[in-house]
Scaffold this motif. Structure first.
Motif, PDB file in Angstrom:
ATOM      1  N   LEU A 171       0.829  -1.194   0.000  1.00 36.73           N
ATOM      2  CA  LEU A 171       0.000   0.000   0.000  1.00 36.73           C
ATOM      3  C   LEU A 171       0.872   1.256   0.000  1.00 36.73           C
ATOM      4  CD1 LEU A 171      -2.682   1.485   0.148  1.00 36.73           C
ATOM      5  CD2 LEU A 171      -2.674   1.132   2.631  1.00 36.73           C
ATOM      6  N   ALA A 172       1.954   1.241   0.755  1.00 41.32           N
ATOM      7  CA  ALA A 172       2.861   2.389   0.780  1.00 41.32           C
ATOM      8  C   ALA A 172       3.375   2.701  -0.620  1.00 41.32           C
ATOM      9  CB  ALA A 172       4.023   2.124   1.730  1.00 41.32           C
ATOM     10  N   LYS A 173       3.638   1.656  -1.391  1.00 37.13           N
ATOM     11  CA  LYS A 173       4.111   1.840  -2.759  1.00 37.13           C
ATOM     12  C   LYS A 173       3.041   2.502  -3.628  1.00 37.13           C
ATOM     13  CE  LYS A 173       6.225  -0.779  -6.556  1.00 37.13           C
ATOM     14  NZ  LYS A 173       6.658  -2.131  -7.014  1.00 37.13           N
ATOM     15  N   VAL A 174       1.799   2.098  -3.439  1.00 38.22           N
ATOM     16  CA  VAL A 174       0.689   2.691  -4.195  1.00 38.22           C
ATOM     17  C   VAL A 174       0.528   4.166  -3.841  1.00 38.22           C
ATOM     18  CG1 VAL A 174      -1.819   2.672  -4.510  1.00 38.22           C
ATOM     19  CG2 VAL A 174      -0.544   0.518  -4.493  1.00 38.22           C
ATOM     20  N   LEU A 175       0.569   4.480  -2.543  1.00 41.26           N
ATOM     21  CA  LEU A 175       0.411   5.865  -2.111  1.00 41.26           C
ATOM     22  C   LEU A 175       1.553   6.735  -2.621  1.00 41.26           C
ATOM     23  CD1 LEU A 175      -0.856   5.366   1.563  1.00 41.26           C
ATOM     24  CD2 LEU A 175      -2.188   5.539  -0.556  1.00 41.26           C
ATOM     25  N   ASP A 176       2.755   6.201  -2.598  1.00 44.69           N
ATOM     26  CA  ASP A 176       3.909   6.948  -3.123  1.00 44.69           C
ATOM     27  C   ASP A 176       3.768   7.179  -4.627  1.00 44.69           C
ATOM     28  OD1 ASP A 176       5.065   7.107  -0.638  1.00 44.69           O
ATOM     29  OD2 ASP A 176       6.434   5.418  -0.940  1.00 44.69           O
ATOM     30  N   ALA A 177       3.244   6.185  -5.335  1.00 48.48           N
ATOM     31  CA  ALA A 177       3.048   6.324  -6.779  1.00 48.48           C
ATOM     32  C   ALA A 177       2.041   7.428  -7.088  1.00 48.48           C
ATOM     33  CB  ALA A 177       2.575   4.996  -7.370  1.00 48.48           C
ATOM     34  N   ARG A 197       1.413  10.059  -5.189  1.00 48.49           N
ATOM     35  CA  ARG A 197       2.051  11.343  -4.884  1.00 48.49           C
ATOM     36  C   ARG A 197       3.027  11.762  -5.982  1.00 48.49           C
ATOM     37  NH1 ARG A 197       2.484   9.081   0.697  1.00 48.49           N
ATOM     38  NH2 ARG A 197       1.015  10.210   2.027  1.00 48.49           N
ATOM     39  N   ALA A 198       3.637  10.793  -6.641  1.00 45.15           N
ATOM     40  CA  ALA A 198       4.652  11.089  -7.654  1.00 45.15           C
ATOM     41  C   ALA A 198       4.052  11.438  -9.019  1.00 45.15           C
ATOM     42  CB  ALA A 198       5.588   9.893  -7.812  1.00 45.15           C
ATOM     43  N   MET A 199       2.765  11.185  -9.220  1.00 48.26           N
ATOM     44  CA  MET A 199       2.149  11.437 -10.524  1.00 48.26           C
ATOM     45  C   MET A 199       1.956  12.926 -10.761  1.00 48.26           C
ATOM     46  SD  MET A 199      -0.637   8.304 -10.539  1.00 48.26           S
ATOM     47  CE  MET A 199      -1.252   8.591 -12.186  1.00 48.26           C
ATOM     48  N   SER A 200       2.249  13.361 -11.970  1.00 50.42           N
ATOM     49  CA  SER A 200       2.054  14.763 -12.348  1.00 50.42           C
ATOM     50  C   SER A 200       0.576  15.047 -12.543  1.00 50.42           C
ATOM     51  CB  SER A 200       2.804  15.059 -13.641  1.00 50.42           C
ATOM     52  OG  SER A 200       2.212  14.349 -14.728  1.00 50.42           O
ATOM     53  N   ASP A 201       0.224  16.326 -12.617  1.00 53.41           N
ATOM     54  CA  ASP A 201      -1.171  16.694 -12.864  1.00 53.41           C
ATOM     55  C   ASP A 201      -1.661  16.086 -14.176  1.00 53.41           C
ATOM     56  OD1 ASP A 201      -1.085  18.119 -10.537  1.00 53.41           O
ATOM     57  OD2 ASP A 201      -1.164  20.110 -11.472  1.00 53.41           O
ATOM     58  N   ALA A 202      -0.816  16.113 -15.202  1.00 46.44           N
ATOM     59  CA  ALA A 202      -1.213  15.562 -16.503  1.00 46.44           C
ATOM     60  C   ALA A 202      -1.442  14.063 -16.415  1.00 46.44           C
ATOM     61  CB  ALA A 202      -0.142  15.874 -17.546  1.00 46.44           C
ATOM     62  N   GLU A 203      -0.600  13.361 -15.680  1.00 44.94           N
ATOM     63  CA  GLU A 203      -0.766  11.915 -15.523  1.00 44.94           C
ATOM     64  C   GLU A 203      -2.038  11.590 -14.752  1.00 44.94           C
ATOM     65  OE1 GLU A 203       3.835  10.273 -15.438  1.00 44.94           O
ATOM     66  OE2 GLU A 203       3.030  11.278 -13.653  1.00 44.94           O
ATOM     67  N   LEU A 204      -2.321  12.373 -13.720  1.00 42.59           N
ATOM     68  CA  LEU A 204      -3.542  12.148 -12.948  1.00 42.59           C
ATOM     69  C   LEU A 204      -4.778  12.405 -13.800  1.00 42.59           C
ATOM     70  CD1 LEU A 204      -2.556  13.770  -9.531  1.00 42.59           C
ATOM     71  CD2 LEU A 204      -2.924  11.337  -9.982  1.00 42.59           C
ATOM     72  N   ASP A 205      -4.750  13.470 -14.592  1.00 41.02           N
ATOM     73  CA  ASP A 205      -5.896  13.767 -15.449  1.00 41.02           C
ATOM     74  C   ASP A 205      -6.089  12.681 -16.503  1.00 41.02           C
ATOM     75  OD1 ASP A 205      -6.929  16.117 -14.330  1.00 41.02           O
ATOM     76  OD2 ASP A 205      -5.426  17.358 -15.316  1.00 41.02           O
ATOM     77  N   ALA A 206      -5.000  12.139 -17.023  1.00 41.17           N
ATOM     78  CA  ALA A 206      -5.112  11.071 -18.011  1.00 41.17           C
ATOM     79  C   ALA A 206      -5.733   9.821 -17.390  1.00 41.17           C
ATOM     80  CB  ALA A 206      -3.733  10.745 -18.586  1.00 41.17           C
TER      81      ALA A 206
END
Length: 310
Positions: free
Chosen positions: A121-127, A129-138
């Motif tokens: 789960l820690a790995k998922v949460l870190d991933a 946090r590391a995503m850019s706004d563009a990656e999150l929107d995609a």
């Protein structure tokens, strides 16, 4: 002499016996009730640990909703939606409040603070946090359009949870009379997203009527019983349950489109909550798959892996 034609909302308002067409989410309790139901269902559940994790996420959603306010649609936008029988807050329009990404980050922080975090789960949460706004929107675009091959299943529940907060906030503040009639079978009249499951409610004006619950904004829309919520067919509808399981929960299958959605009966289990009970009944999904039926739409908190051929 001219006679004014009443629109459907006016007709319903004049008829005290009319079936409520829409049930908007209750802002103060929507996510809190879901989290409580998830915890209730987690015990003795094959995926109990995951269900408890989602309960913590849904608790975080309730907290976020209490401190969030998105921009409401203009009167012109509402009139245009009504004129064209379109969802009033279309999720697939490509336009959404950029605050949703801030909501996501707050959900991640709150889930992490809620208790011990396993390495996976820690790995998922870190991933996240590391995503850019563009990656999150995609990812948000892919999730809302159900483009499975573009979706990362591990992060999807958290992204969907943030989007749910935004659309639930908006839906909870609508005037029910402003919500258009939408022709597309199964599409939420508020946001256009498919439902996760349905519930036959008890009490008050809703007593005895079946409502589908939107998987994004939580709006419930009336649908007559013994009718496919995916293709609108009234032929080849059947109900399936698990022997010794919760008698309030069934899978409603359709032989026309070969899909199913779950349905719950509040008279048999008052605490039934469509999204929570759907998530916590994975065994029924496995049985339906073995019987040759496909889910009509995924549970937003448990995203499927993309099929190998995609």
């Amino acid at each position: 002499m001219t006679q004014r034609i009443l629109d459907p909302a006016e007709i319903q308002a004049l008829d005290p016996s009319a079936i409520p067409r829409i049930r908007l989410p209750e802002r103060a309790t929507h996510f809190a009730a879901r989290a409580a139901r998830l915890r209730q269902l987690a015990d003795h559940n094959p995926i109990g640990g995951y269900v408890r994790l989602m309960a913590a996420l849904v608790d975080a959603q309730q907290h976020a909703l209490e401190h969030f306010s998105a921009r409401m649609p203009t009167r012109d936008a509402i009139a245009n939606a009504q004129r064209h029988s379109m969802p009033i807050l279309p999720a697939l329009s490509g336009e959404r409040d950029p605050q949703w990404r801030d909501v996501l980050r707050k959900l991640v922080d709150r889930v992490e603070a809620a208790g011990a975090i396993a390495p996976a789960l820690a790995k998922v949460l870190d991933a996240l946090r590391a995503m850019s706004d563009a990656e999150l929107d995609a990812q948000a675009d892919a999730l809302l359009a159900q483009r499975y091959a573009e979706v990362a299943p591990a992060t999807a529940p958290f992204i969907m949870a943030a989007l749910q907060v935004v659309w639930t906030d908006l839906a909870s503040r609508l005037d029910v009379q402003d919500v258009p009639y939408v022709d597309a079978p199964g599409a939420c009249p508020v946001c256009g997203v498919p439902p996760v499951a349905s519930i036959v409610r008890i009490g008050g004006a809703y007593h005895g009527y079946r409502f589908t619950q939107c998987s994004l904004c939580g709006t419930e829309a009336h649908v007559v019983r013994v009718k496919c919520t995916n293709c609108d067919s009234t032929m080849g509808i059947a109900y399936h349950g698990i022997e010794g399981g919760n008698p309030a929960l069934k899978a409603e299958s359709c032989d026309e489109c070969h899909t199913y959605r779950k349905i719950g009966y509040q008279e048999k289990d008052f605490d039934f909550e469509p999204l929570a009970d759907d998530l916590a009944s994975l065994t029924l999904d496995l049985l339906m798959s073995d019987a040759g039926y496909e889910r009509a739409s995924p549970n937003p908190l448990l995203w499927p892996e993309a099929p190998a051929d995609q």
